[in-house]
Motif scaffolding. Structure first.
Motif, short mmCIF file in Angstrom:
data_model
loop_
_atom_site.label_atom_id
_atom_site.label_comp_id
_atom_site.label_asym_id
_atom_site.label_seq_id
_atom_site.Cartn_x
_atom_site.Cartn_y
_atom_site.Cartn_z
N PHE A 26 0.83 -1.21 0.00
CA PHE A 26 0.00 0.00 0.00
C PHE A 26 0.86 1.25 0.00
O PHE A 26 0.65 2.16 -0.81
CB PHE A 26 -0.94 -0.01 1.22
CG PHE A 26 -1.91 1.12 1.22
CD1 PHE A 26 -3.11 1.02 0.55
CD2 PHE A 26 -1.63 2.32 1.88
CE1 PHE A 26 -4.03 2.06 0.54
CE2 PHE A 26 -2.53 3.37 1.87
CZ PHE A 26 -3.73 3.24 1.20
N ARG A 27 1.83 1.32 0.88
CA ARG A 27 2.66 2.52 1.00
C ARG A 27 3.45 2.78 -0.28
O ARG A 27 3.52 3.91 -0.77
CB ARG A 27 3.61 2.40 2.19
CG ARG A 27 4.45 3.65 2.39
CD ARG A 27 5.24 3.59 3.65
NE ARG A 27 4.28 3.70 4.76
CZ ARG A 27 4.58 3.50 6.02
NH1 ARG A 27 5.79 3.17 6.37
NH2 ARG A 27 3.67 3.62 6.96
N ALA A 28 4.05 1.74 -0.85
CA ALA A 28 4.82 1.91 -2.08
C ALA A 28 3.91 2.34 -3.23
O ALA A 28 4.28 3.20 -4.03
CB ALA A 28 5.54 0.60 -2.44
N ARG A 30 1.10 3.99 -2.95
CA ARG A 30 0.72 5.38 -2.67
C ARG A 30 1.83 6.34 -3.10
O ARG A 30 1.58 7.38 -3.70
CB ARG A 30 0.40 5.54 -1.20
CG ARG A 30 -0.10 6.91 -0.84
CD ARG A 30 -0.61 6.93 0.60
NE ARG A 30 -0.96 8.28 0.92
CZ ARG A 30 -0.21 9.09 1.69
NH1 ARG A 30 0.89 8.65 2.22
NH2 ARG A 30 -0.59 10.31 1.91
N GLU A 31 3.07 6.01 -2.79
CA GLU A 31 4.20 6.86 -3.17
C GLU A 31 4.33 6.96 -4.69
O GLU A 31 4.61 8.04 -5.22
CB GLU A 31 5.50 6.32 -2.57
CG GLU A 31 5.59 6.53 -1.08
CD GLU A 31 6.76 5.82 -0.43
OE1 GLU A 31 7.57 5.20 -1.16
OE2 GLU A 31 6.86 5.87 0.81
N ASN A 35 1.75 10.27 -3.99
CA ASN A 35 1.25 10.43 -2.63
C ASN A 35 -0.22 10.85 -2.57
O ASN A 35 -0.58 11.73 -1.79
CB ASN A 35 2.13 11.39 -1.83
CG ASN A 35 3.44 10.76 -1.44
OD1 ASN A 35 3.47 9.61 -0.99
ND2 ASN A 35 4.52 11.48 -1.64
N SER A 38 -4.58 8.50 1.29
CA SER A 38 -4.81 7.10 1.64
C SER A 38 -6.25 6.69 1.41
O SER A 38 -6.52 5.59 0.93
CB SER A 38 -4.44 6.86 3.10
OG SER A 38 -3.07 7.06 3.31
N HIS A 61 0.17 -7.32 -0.33
CA HIS A 61 0.47 -6.47 -1.49
C HIS A 61 -0.70 -6.50 -2.47
O HIS A 61 -1.58 -7.35 -2.38
CB HIS A 61 1.75 -6.95 -2.18
CG HIS A 61 2.99 -6.63 -1.41
ND1 HIS A 61 3.32 -7.26 -0.23
CD2 HIS A 61 3.96 -5.73 -1.64
CE1 HIS A 61 4.45 -6.76 0.23
NE2 HIS A 61 4.88 -5.84 -0.61
#
Length: 117
Positions: A26-28, A30-31, A35, A38, A61
């Motif tokens: 999720f974080r990768a 989003r980046e 960005n 969320s 993932h």
């Protein structure tokens, strides 16, 4: 028309694009999507999962399904067109970035050594 509705939603195509090379957390993800918030990413992932274009792997993932990969392949001509379009826009912009001589904002013309004008 359902596909156009889904892909017409902001960030949907971007999520598919970013997952084209493999699963991402999720974080990768989003980046890679500049960005985005969320909450928007979660909503798009839910929609893409419901549409069976994305699935969540056992390790949490997100990855394209076979249908998602087919969608990416189907969108490839649009990607090719957009690259050509961006190039054309850049060339057109470059042609119009330099004002014609003797117009406001134009760079001064060099002086002629012989006449001094």
């Amino acid at each position: 028309m359902a596909a156009l509705d889904l892909f017409g939603r902001r960030w949907s195509l971007r999520v598919v694009w970013e997952l084209r090379e493999g699963a991402l957390g999720f974080r990768a993800l989003r980046e890679r999507c500049s960005n985005m918030s969320s909450s928007v990413l979660r909503q798009r992932l839910v929609e893409l999962i419901e549409a069976r274009l994305v699935h969540q792997t056992p390790d949490g993932h997100y990855a394209l399904t076979a249908l998602g990969r087919q969608a990416h392949t189907a969108l490839s001509p649009l990607v090719d067109w957009s690259v050509a379009w961006a190039s054309d826009l850049a060339e057109h912009s470059a042609d119009h970035d330099t004002p014609a001589p003797d117009t406001p904002g134009a760079p001064p013309r060099p002086l002629d050594d012989a006449t001094g004008t």
